[in-house]
Every structure is written in C-alpha cells, then in structure tokens.
Design a protein around this motif. Structure first.
Motif, mmCIF file in Angstrom:
data_model
loop_
_atom_site.group_PDB
_atom_site.id
_atom_site.type_symbol
_atom_site.label_atom_id
_atom_site.label_comp_id
_atom_site.label_asym_id
_atom_site.label_seq_id
_atom_site.Cartn_x
_atom_site.Cartn_y
_atom_site.Cartn_z
ATOM 1 N N ARG A 28 15.498 0.145 4.501
ATOM 2 C CA ARG A 28 14.560 -0.218 3.427
ATOM 3 C C ARG A 28 14.079 -1.650 3.607
ATOM 4 O O ARG A 28 12.889 -1.945 3.480
ATOM 5 C CB ARG A 28 15.230 -0.035 2.064
ATOM 6 N N LYS A 29 14.988 -2.559 3.935
ATOM 7 C CA LYS A 29 14.619 -3.968 4.135
ATOM 8 C C LYS A 29 13.678 -4.130 5.329
ATOM 9 O O LYS A 29 12.754 -4.942 5.288
ATOM 10 C CB LYS A 29 15.860 -4.838 4.331
ATOM 11 N N GLU A 32 10.246 -3.020 4.071
ATOM 12 C CA GLU A 32 9.662 -4.018 3.165
ATOM 13 C C GLU A 32 9.195 -5.247 3.933
ATOM 14 O O GLU A 32 8.093 -5.765 3.697
ATOM 15 C CB GLU A 32 10.674 -4.403 2.088
ATOM 16 N N ASP A 36 5.395 -6.667 4.275
ATOM 17 C CA ASP A 36 5.101 -8.025 3.809
ATOM 18 C C ASP A 36 4.439 -8.886 4.876
ATOM 19 O O ASP A 36 3.776 -9.867 4.558
ATOM 20 C CB ASP A 36 6.376 -8.727 3.328
ATOM 21 N N HIS A 56 8.776 -11.433 -5.216
ATOM 22 C CA HIS A 56 9.043 -10.222 -4.435
ATOM 23 C C HIS A 56 7.755 -9.750 -3.791
ATOM 24 O O HIS A 56 6.660 -10.040 -4.257
ATOM 25 C CB HIS A 56 9.659 -9.114 -5.303
ATOM 26 N N ALA A 58 6.625 -6.280 -1.031
ATOM 27 C CA ALA A 58 6.609 -4.819 -1.032
ATOM 28 C C ALA A 58 7.959 -4.267 -1.467
ATOM 29 O O ALA A 58 9.000 -4.860 -1.222
ATOM 30 C CB ALA A 58 6.273 -4.308 0.366
ATOM 31 N N SER A 59 7.914 -3.116 -2.113
ATOM 32 C CA SER A 59 9.122 -2.409 -2.527
ATOM 33 C C SER A 59 9.089 -1.036 -1.859
ATOM 34 O O SER A 59 8.079 -0.337 -1.932
ATOM 35 C CB SER A 59 9.131 -2.264 -4.045
ATOM 36 N N ALA A 60 10.194 -0.665 -1.189
ATOM 37 C CA ALA A 60 10.216 0.593 -0.439
ATOM 38 C C ALA A 60 11.307 1.519 -0.946
ATOM 39 O O ALA A 60 12.353 1.072 -1.410
ATOM 40 C CB ALA A 60 10.437 0.317 1.042
ATOM 41 N N LEU A 73 5.976 3.079 -0.302
ATOM 42 C CA LEU A 73 5.824 1.646 -0.519
ATOM 43 C C LEU A 73 5.018 1.385 -1.769
ATOM 44 O O LEU A 73 4.044 2.076 -2.043
ATOM 45 C CB LEU A 73 5.059 0.996 0.639
#
Length: 126
Positions: A28-29, A32, A36, A56, A58-60, A73
């Motif tokens: 996930r990181k 993201e 980004d 913060h 992007a969030s995935a 995303l």
C-alpha cells in the motif's frame, strides 16, 4: 551458481533458500508513494475536529492476490491540471513500481479524484 559454505559443501542457490512475503501495508505504501510522485498530485492538510494532523497525499486500498492486485486510489490534484493525463500517469507509475519493487502484477488501478486544490503560487518579494 551455488556458493560453498565454510565446510566446503554447496549451499543452495539464493532463490531456493526460502520464501519472501511482503506485507500488504508495504505494498500500500509503495502504491501511495508512486502516486504522490506524479507532478500534479497534491498533498493536503489533514484535520479532525479542528486539530491538524499533518499532511497526506494519495490513499490506497489493495485487494486480490499479489499476481492480480487490484488497487483503489483516492487522490487530490492541483488545479488546473489535466485530470485524464494525470490519472493515466498515476496508473502507470503505481503498476510499474509495484512490479519493480515487489514483483506484484497489477490487474487494475481505479482512481478517485477526491478534490482539486489551487497550485501553490511562488511568494512575491517586494
């Protein structure tokens, strides 16, 4: 090619010595971070009940097996930026980085543009 151990015996090839599991948190990181890095992506301040919690990007969310990974995303983009071009670049970058760094094959990358924020203007001195 095998290596010799201290006793002169042969060690198995490195690929045959064990397995590798990469945590979904790490995957996930990676997704993201890759999203980004696209130039039109924006970082925004996170606030809950008026308390600032930093920024913060992007969030995935990930689902599916590592060889058919599905990525969702949620991103914020700078305004004005070409949304279709930016989203296409994010999809490509996320897929290539997950493949390059973790050996995961990405099946889909669904992107939701949650907001657009003005691009930062350089400060004027004078």
């Amino acid at each position: 090619m095998s290596q010799a151990d201290a006793n002169g015996g042969r060690l198995p090839d490195p690929a045959e010595r064990g397995g590798l599991d990469i945590s979904r948190v790490v995957l996930r990181k990676i997704a993201e971070h890759a999203a980004d890095e696209v130039a039109a992506g924006a970082r925004v301040r996170r606030r809950i009940a008026g308390v600032g919690l930093g920024e913060h990007g992007a969030s995935a969310q990930l689902s599916g097996p590592d060889q058919e990974l599905r990525v969702r995303l949620e991103v914020v983009l700078h305004y004005p930026s070409p949304v279709r071009t930016t989203v296409r670049e994010m999809r490509e970058r996320v897929g290539s980085e997950l493949d390059r760094l973790a050996g995961c094959q990405v099946r889909t990358v669904d992107v939701t543009v949650a907001a657009m924020v003005p691009a930062a203007r350089p400060r004027r001195v004078g």
